[in-house]
Motif scaffolding. Sequence first.
Motif, PDB file in Angstrom:
ATOM      1  N   ASP A  91      -8.709   1.453   0.533  1.00  0.00           N
ATOM      2  CA  ASP A  91      -7.382   2.057   0.667  1.00  0.00           C
ATOM      3  C   ASP A  91      -7.107   3.020  -0.489  1.00  0.00           C
ATOM      4  OD1 ASP A  91      -6.916   0.605   2.989  1.00  0.00           O
ATOM      5  OD2 ASP A  91      -6.019  -1.084   1.899  1.00  0.00           O
ATOM      6  N   LYS A 114       0.498   4.299  -2.779  1.00  0.00           N
ATOM      7  CA  LYS A 114       0.203   5.688  -2.426  1.00  0.00           C
ATOM      8  C   LYS A 114       1.250   6.633  -2.972  1.00  0.00           C
ATOM      9  CE  LYS A 114      -0.769   8.720   1.493  1.00  0.00           C
ATOM     10  NZ  LYS A 114      -0.868   8.827   2.979  1.00  0.00           N
ATOM     11  N   ASP A 163      -8.930   6.180   0.105  1.00  0.00           N
ATOM     12  CA  ASP A 163      -8.276   6.972   1.153  1.00  0.00           C
ATOM     13  C   ASP A 163      -7.013   7.623   0.632  1.00  0.00           C
ATOM     14  OD1 ASP A 163     -10.283   6.222   2.854  1.00  0.00           O
ATOM     15  OD2 ASP A 163      -9.163   4.549   3.736  1.00  0.00           O
ATOM     16  N   TYR A 164      -6.227   6.859  -0.173  1.00  0.00           N
ATOM     17  CA  TYR A 164      -4.992   7.422  -0.742  1.00  0.00           C
ATOM     18  C   TYR A 164      -5.315   8.665  -1.596  1.00  0.00           C
ATOM     19  CZ  TYR A 164      -2.972   2.874   0.518  1.00  0.00           C
ATOM     20  OH  TYR A 164      -2.563   1.770   1.174  1.00  0.00           O
ATOM     21  N   GLY A 182       0.815  -1.220   0.000  1.00  0.00           N
ATOM     22  CA  GLY A 182       0.000   0.000   0.000  1.00  0.00           C
ATOM     23  C   GLY A 182       0.842   1.259   0.000  1.00  0.00           C
ATOM     24  N   PHE A 186      -3.661  -4.182  -0.767  1.00  0.00           N
ATOM     25  CA  PHE A 186      -4.445  -2.968  -0.484  1.00  0.00           C
ATOM     26  C   PHE A 186      -5.835  -3.179  -1.063  1.00  0.00           C
ATOM     27  CE2 PHE A 186      -2.219  -2.454  -4.435  1.00  0.00           C
ATOM     28  CZ  PHE A 186      -3.167  -1.958  -5.313  1.00  0.00           C
TER      29      PHE A 186
END
Length: 902
Positions: free
Chosen positions: A890, A830, A893-894, A826, A886
């Motif tokens: 996720d 990101k 959110d990233y 993850g 991920f």
Amino acid sequence: MTAIKHALQRDIFTPNDERLLSIVNVCKAGKKKRNCFLCATVTTERPVQVNVVKVKKSDKGDFYKRQTAWALRDLAIVDAKDAVKESPEFDLHFDKVYKWVASSTVEKNTFISCIWKLNQRYLRKKIDFINVSSQLLEELPKVAEESVPSGENQSVAGGDEEAVDEYQELNAREEQDIEIMMEGCEYAIANAEAFAEKLSRELQVLDGANIQSIMASEKQVNILMKLLDEALKEVDQIELKLSSYEEMLQSVKEQMDQISESNHLIHLSNTNNVKLLSEIEFLVNHMDLAKGHIKALQEGDLTSSRGIEACTNAADALLQCMNVALRPGHDMLHAVKQQQQRFSDLREQFARRLASHLNSVFVQQGHDQSSTLAQHSAELTLPNHHPFHRDLLRYAKLMEWLKNTDYGKYEGLTKNYMDYLSRLYEREIKDFFEVAKIKMTGTTREGKKFATLPRKESAVKQETESLHGSSGKLTGSTSSLNKLSVQSSGNRRSQSSSLLDMGNMSASDLDVADRTKFDKIFEQVLSELEPLCLAEQDFISKFFKLQQHQTTSGTTTNEVEEVDGVALSRSYTSGVPQTVSSEKDMIRQMMTKIFRCIEPELNNLIALGDKIDSFNSLYMLVKMSHHVWTAQNVDPASFLSTTLGNVLVTVKRNFDKCISNQMKQMDEVKISKKSKVGILPFVAEFEEFAALAESIFKNAERRGDLDKAYIKLIRAVFDSVEKVANESQKTPRDVVMMENFHHIFATLSRLKISCLEAEKKEAKQKYTDHLQSYVIYSLGQPLEKLNHFFEGVEARVAQGIREEEVSYQLAFNKQELRKVIKEYPGKEVKKGLDNLYKKVDKHLCEEENLLQVVWHSMQDEFIRQYKHFEGLIARCYPGSGITMEFTIQDILDYCSSIAQSH
């Protein structure tokens, strides 16, 4: 012929209660022989009518028909052509001469004889018989002078007794005697011989009785003869006395004849005197001009209203005396010639005096009006000529008199009026336009007053240009279009400065203020010119007695001619007298000469407005179109309508030139290679142009011109955007296309331009397509190794390997999959998204604010790839428990944290 006569009597004349007396077979002389019959007939009813009837054989059958009938009383002459030589020709003169040729001379003579007998019996010799033998014209015995025994018929030679005997009805006594006689025979009429023998015997007895009666009355006859002899003697004595009386009255008759002749001469003399008196009274009444009128014509005051009225009445009276319709011979009288010469001298004298006075008034008007120019030197108004028109209109009837009596002086006055007034109006109009130009440019001329003398157009132009150059700029316009146009004339303004020493006012506010100011000034110019021209044209038509509008029968045809896309109305008059058409032409010619400076001054003003700001052509097109439309509704052939129409053509050309310049500037635009492109200048210019045009052309008559310009501009914008996008090096092509077409779509959606609906849809489609293309291109393959791994999986499946058997392939087994997934934790994902956000932010411009839209589209595309990979794992590696490190949450959110951090 007897059979034909019988048939005609039976078929034609008996039904009409007529008897046929004579018939002749004839044809018309000198023509193709078509035989017919002329019939002499009498009616059986009283009063007896005698006719000559033309009977013709029908073409459709073997029967006769009645064609023409003439009353015998209408026959004037019977011409037998030759009284000695036998000829079948003869003429009958009715309403016209009818020439006939009989089939034989015998028939002709018989027919003419019958006509003569009928004339003698019924018409009392009203018909002239010429070229007729005297043997045919035998006198018939007069029935009234002969005593015809009862029951005895008279015979007429030739068997024509029926033509001359008058039918006599039985009276009541005769009817009664016949009835008694028939009763005595018991109505045994069947034995006609016995009945006739009985009647003969009774007739013989009656004749014997008559003879005895005559013999018995011989004594009475002798007595009667003696009395007749005595009466004859008395008559002779009376005739002798009458002869003596006639001799005695002969002298009286001669005296009466002399008296009658004398009375006739006296009556003739009186008649001549009355006629002579009438002629003298006619001349005196119609050719005598009052002394007051003569004095008014010679010395009348032409400055006061009362004097003008007296001169007008005297001039009308003089014109009536000169135009009186003289009777034959009057023009030869010496007194009449003297009076006519006197009238001519009076007319010439008064015409000279009137023309001289009016010329003085024209000159004085020029001086008086010039003295008032200083009052309007600082105002955008034109002097009012109404007082001058009002004073001159008092002479309108005198001008009409002068036009009818001395057209040469009338034309001279017309020319002088045009000369004086054209110079006056030229000074006024040029100073008026000078004020308008100064107000447009915002400059002033300190220490200078407006000149009252005409100035050349070149001097005005140089002065205007010097005024413009002194300020270093023309207006505060900062549009990209005007930047380029002003730059070409050496007056480009800086783009960095937005205040321009005008406080806190922005450049766009300056543009709006300047354009609004120009619009008001231009509208005021047109509003001042229109009433001036209309008032002058109305005055000319009234003062010079010219037909301003059609007053006679006829039709006016308006044809619309298009010049440079401008519809101009042209008027053609048919069925109107030449004088009306020529007088209307004269009004236009006078107006053209008087206001000859209006059109060039308007063109100069338009050129200045276009030089100040090319967008001013939009204002001018709308205003000028409205005023042309108004003028054409009043009079499509007037000077004002024609002049404004010509100027409108110039305005339309400037408008087209403005559009062409914008399109040309789009082709010539250059972009920086070191900075990102963003919204292209011409896209912003189109937005500015469209917003301005929509506000100007709201409810305008020339909306069609704007729609055509829109189509040209938007297509040029589309083409130029694609050209710049293809040439862009710093900014990706898709970004240039996406941002600019998004801006165009937003502009068209906001302005709601109906003619650009198709282009609005096209702009939206291009924006959407290039957004998607940029997202796919920029996002690319963020999980590159994982993406290559699954591409190999899909290739094996495409080769025919079942999805659940892919895991048995050495290169694509579960261990290899786990190894690839471990490389994308993850944190790395990101980091890659953060770098992608920075890259996108670097490409996009801030003014269009599409970063969040693009980032959201990339987020959706990344999630779509993630779901695709999960689906392949689920299908090709079932039950393996392998998952990505991920989740979708996720990813969300990233993306959210990255957007917030920037």
